[in-house]
Design an enzyme around this catalytic site. Structure first.
Site, PDB file in Angstrom:
ATOM      1  CG  HIS A   1      -2.043   0.779   1.164  1.00 48.36           C
ATOM      2  ND1 HIS A   1      -2.107   2.337   1.529  1.00 48.36           N
ATOM      3  CD2 HIS A   1      -3.367   0.789   0.511  1.00 48.36           C
ATOM      4  CE1 HIS A   1      -2.991   2.879   1.141  1.00 48.36           C
ATOM      5  NE2 HIS A   1      -4.077   1.878   0.540  1.00 48.36           N
TER       6      HIS A   1
ATOM      7  CD  GLU B   1      -9.123  -3.415  -3.581  1.00 49.52           C
ATOM      8  OE1 GLU B   1      -9.997  -3.906  -2.989  1.00 49.52           O
ATOM      9  OE2 GLU B   1      -9.159  -2.483  -4.031  1.00 49.52           O
TER      10      GLU B   1
HETATM   11  N1  ACO Z   1       3.838  -7.702  -4.825  1.00 48.44           N
HETATM   12  C1  ACO Z   1       5.212  -7.610  -5.526  1.00 48.44           C
HETATM   13  N2  ACO Z   1       5.931  -6.509  -5.302  1.00 48.44           N
HETATM   14  C2  ACO Z   1       5.208  -5.440  -4.639  1.00 48.44           C
HETATM   15  C3  ACO Z   1       3.952  -5.295  -4.504  1.00 48.44           C
HETATM   16  C4  ACO Z   1       3.206  -6.486  -4.494  1.00 48.44           C
HETATM   17  N3  ACO Z   1       2.102  -6.548  -4.089  1.00 48.44           N
HETATM   18  N4  ACO Z   1       3.914  -4.178  -4.005  1.00 48.44           N
HETATM   19  C5  ACO Z   1       5.066  -3.466  -4.244  1.00 48.44           C
HETATM   20  N5  ACO Z   1       6.026  -4.111  -4.556  1.00 48.44           N
HETATM   21  C6  ACO Z   1       7.332  -3.884  -4.582  1.00 48.44           C
HETATM   22  C7  ACO Z   1       7.501  -2.959  -6.139  1.00 48.44           C
HETATM   23  O1  ACO Z   1       7.544  -3.744  -7.233  1.00 48.44           O
HETATM   24  C8  ACO Z   1       8.337  -2.022  -5.865  1.00 48.44           C
HETATM   25  O2  ACO Z   1       9.566  -2.753  -6.005  1.00 48.44           O
HETATM   26  P1  ACO Z   1      10.933  -1.795  -6.809  1.00 48.44           P
HETATM   27  O3  ACO Z   1      11.315  -0.879  -5.867  1.00 48.44           O
HETATM   28  O4  ACO Z   1      11.830  -2.963  -7.247  1.00 48.44           O
HETATM   29  O5  ACO Z   1      10.115  -1.118  -7.941  1.00 48.44           O
HETATM   30  C9  ACO Z   1       8.676  -1.884  -4.260  1.00 48.44           C
HETATM   31  O6  ACO Z   1       7.835  -2.893  -3.665  1.00 48.44           O
HETATM   32  C10 ACO Z   1       7.939  -0.866  -3.809  1.00 48.44           C
HETATM   33  O7  ACO Z   1       6.717  -0.599  -4.260  1.00 48.44           O
HETATM   34  P2  ACO Z   1       6.058   0.836  -4.747  1.00 48.44           P
HETATM   35  O8  ACO Z   1       5.409   0.197  -6.046  1.00 48.44           O
HETATM   36  O9  ACO Z   1       6.851   1.830  -4.738  1.00 48.44           O
HETATM   37  O10 ACO Z   1       4.783   0.836  -3.723  1.00 48.44           O
HETATM   38  P3  ACO Z   1       3.858   1.981  -4.307  1.00 48.44           P
HETATM   39  O11 ACO Z   1       3.505   2.577  -2.678  1.00 48.44           O
HETATM   40  O12 ACO Z   1       3.703   2.939  -5.249  1.00 48.44           O
HETATM   41  O13 ACO Z   1       2.396   1.067  -4.715  1.00 48.44           O
HETATM   42  C11 ACO Z   1       0.543  -0.460  -4.576  1.00 48.44           C
HETATM   43  C12 ACO Z   1       1.458   0.750  -3.583  1.00 48.44           C
HETATM   44  C13 ACO Z   1       0.406   0.198  -5.941  1.00 48.44           C
HETATM   45  C14 ACO Z   1      -0.620  -0.741  -3.963  1.00 48.44           C
HETATM   46  C15 ACO Z   1       1.619  -1.713  -4.844  1.00 48.44           C
HETATM   47  O14 ACO Z   1       1.903  -2.293  -3.422  1.00 48.44           O
HETATM   48  C16 ACO Z   1       0.877  -2.783  -5.548  1.00 48.44           C
HETATM   49  O15 ACO Z   1       0.881  -2.926  -6.715  1.00 48.44           O
HETATM   50  N6  ACO Z   1       0.237  -3.773  -4.934  1.00 48.44           N
HETATM   51  C17 ACO Z   1      -0.816  -4.879  -5.694  1.00 48.44           C
HETATM   52  C18 ACO Z   1      -1.969  -4.414  -6.121  1.00 48.44           C
HETATM   53  C19 ACO Z   1      -2.944  -3.908  -5.083  1.00 48.44           C
HETATM   54  O16 ACO Z   1      -2.961  -4.858  -4.013  1.00 48.44           O
HETATM   55  N7  ACO Z   1      -3.719  -2.717  -5.348  1.00 48.44           N
HETATM   56  C20 ACO Z   1      -4.656  -2.425  -4.301  1.00 48.44           C
HETATM   57  C21 ACO Z   1      -4.252  -1.298  -3.457  1.00 48.44           C
HETATM   58  S1  ACO Z   1      -5.546  -0.983  -2.064  1.00 48.44           S
HETATM   59  C22 ACO Z   1      -6.430   0.380  -2.847  1.00 48.44           C
HETATM   60  O17 ACO Z   1      -5.976   0.987  -3.617  1.00 48.44           O
HETATM   61  C23 ACO Z   1      -7.808   0.265  -2.627  1.00 48.44           C
END
Ligand code: ACO
Length: 381
Positions: free
Chosen positions: A260, A318
């Site tokens: 998140h 989610e």
């Molecule tokens: N699975 C695998 N790797 C992940 C995940 C995940 N669920 N979430 C984050 N990471 C990784 C990213 O790839 C990133 O790696 P990098 O630094 O090598 O690029 C690192 O962890 C940091 O993640 P960010 O993308 O910078 O985190 P951000 O705060 O931008 O994203 C997000 C948050 C979009 C929710 C992300 O965690 C994600 O894509 N999760 C999966 C989708 C999801 O569950 N979405 C629902 C969110 S809740 C809502 O909106 C109601």
């Protein structure tokens, strides 16, 4: 004027609004909705009480609640053009979120027997009609006859009724209300920000909520619960959890339902929905999927800790949304539209706050393109 030299593409940590609607404490995993911890409000309030609370900043008394229920019940019917559009969309098998986005844009049209005279009446009509749009569209997609709203039923029960044609068991209505209350507002998330940006230009409420639907649809925001459940189904059994999750991470896939932008600990909404989902599956007498999901969650969090050490990627809302809505027999395609039934209330409340500021939202960008291009006439290119 601000002299910006550093770009922050995701706007992390940027504060762009004051709000009384919800407080998201990502460090401690605490969510307040209009002053109530989500754990207190979500399982107790009817959805109408939550809507009233967000819009009026107070809980309604018995008379006010009855009057508000009546206003919403009276606004459920769709404008004829909305129904025509849904018919056309169903002929093309358009995904439900796109159908909702298209139909939302028609809500500026009058509906039979309802005078939409001011912003509050528009807000009521939008909230009242979202479930009608989604249920009608789902039935049209499947060639089923439409079910008219039942004025005896409240918002959540009526949605389930219009979808299935059957009056839902109170336990199921409670499960849906808990879900709708849990996700009604969540700070300056992407879709809420979208709504605020649109309304801040002096545009109208229907435009703002239509744009917000577009933002909610994306898999990094509201589009995650379907894929989260697909992942649990793909895993299928406890013995496969480790292999499937490791494979996904090795190929760069994100584990849906985890991570998140704001929460650095477990999303408090996940706990509220996990409890509600557990009740639902217990009542149905089949805990198999719930037990598998719990095991997937535990392993996913552990593997994400290995994959991104120090990032503390935890379960988000989610994951248990998927489980709860599946327990209510909602099809995966309707998970995000059902999220919209709730979040539209937050969008509208934020629009009202933003309108009071009379200030356009306008960040800056830093130009990195060339500065010395020579114009070449079309015939010489
Ligand atoms: N699975 C695998 N790797 C992940 C995940 C995940 N669920 N979430 C984050 N990471 C990784 C990213 O790839 C990133 O790696 P990098 O630094 O090598 O690029 C690192 O962890 C940091 O993640 P960010 O993308 O910078 O985190 P951000 O705060 O931008 O994203 C997000 C948050 C979009 C929710 C992300 O965690 C994600 O894509 N999760 C999966 C989708 C999801 O569950 N979405 C629902 C969110 S809740 C809502 O909106 C109601």
């Amino acid at each position: 004027m601000l002299n910006t030299t550093e770009v922050n593409p995701g706007l992390e940590g940027v504060v762009a609004a004051d709000t009384r609607l919800s407080s998201v404490d990502g460090q401690h995993g605490e969510l307040l909705i209009a002053g109530f911890p989500v754990e207190t409000l979500a399982p107790k309030a009817s959805f109408e009480e939550t809507v009233y609370l967000l819009w009026h900043d107070t809980l309604p008394d018995i008379d006010r609640l009855a009057a508000f229920r009546h206003e919403l019940q009276a606004a459920r019917a769709l404008p004829p053009a909305t129904l025509e559009l849904l018919h056309a969309a169903a002929m093309e098998s358009i995904p439900p979120m796109d159908a909702l986005r298209m139909a939302a844009g028609t809500l500026s049209l009058p509906a039979p027997g309802l005078v939409v005279s001011d912003a509050q009446a528009t807000a009521n009509a939008v909230v009242a009609r979202f479930p009608t749009i989604i249920a009608a569209y789902w039935r049209l997609l499947h060639g089923d006859p439409l079910v008219d709203p039942d004025p005896q039923l409240d918002h959540a029960a009526n949605f389930l009724y219009m979808l299935t044609g059957e009056i839902p068991h109170p336990e199921r209505t409670r499960g849906l209300e808990t879900y709708l209350n849990t996700v009604v507002d969540h700070g300056l998330n992407a879709s809420t920000f979208t709504a605020r940006v649109i309304i801040a230009t002096g545009s109208d409420l229907v435009s703002a909520i239509t744009g917000a639907i577009g933002a909610l649809k994306g898999p990094l925001h509201g589009g995650a619960p379907g894929p989260a459940l697909d992942m649990v189904f793909e895993i299928g059994e406890v013995a496969s959890i480790d292999r499937v999750l490791r494979q996904k991470l090795a190929t760069g896939e994100r584990l849906m339902g985890f991570g998140h932008r704001v929460y650095r600990v477990r999303d408090p909404r996940a706990d509220v929905l996990a409890v509600a989902a557990e009740h639902m599956y217990q009542a149905a007498g089949d805990m198999q999927l719930y037990t598998l999901a719990k095991a997937v969650e535990e392993r996913a969090v552990a593997l994400l800790a290995e994959h991104k050490p120090g990032r503390n990627l935890q379960t988000n809302v989610e994951f248990y949304t998927a489980l709860l809505l599946h327990g209510l027999d909602l099809p995966t395609e309707l998970f995000t539209p059902t999220f919209a039934i709730s979040r539209v209330v937050g969008w509208i409340a934020h629009c009202f706050e933003q309108q009071a500021l009379h200030r356009i939202i306008r960040p800056q960008s830093i130009y990195h393109g060339p500065r010395d291009r020579q114009w070449v006439p079309l015939t010489e290119r």
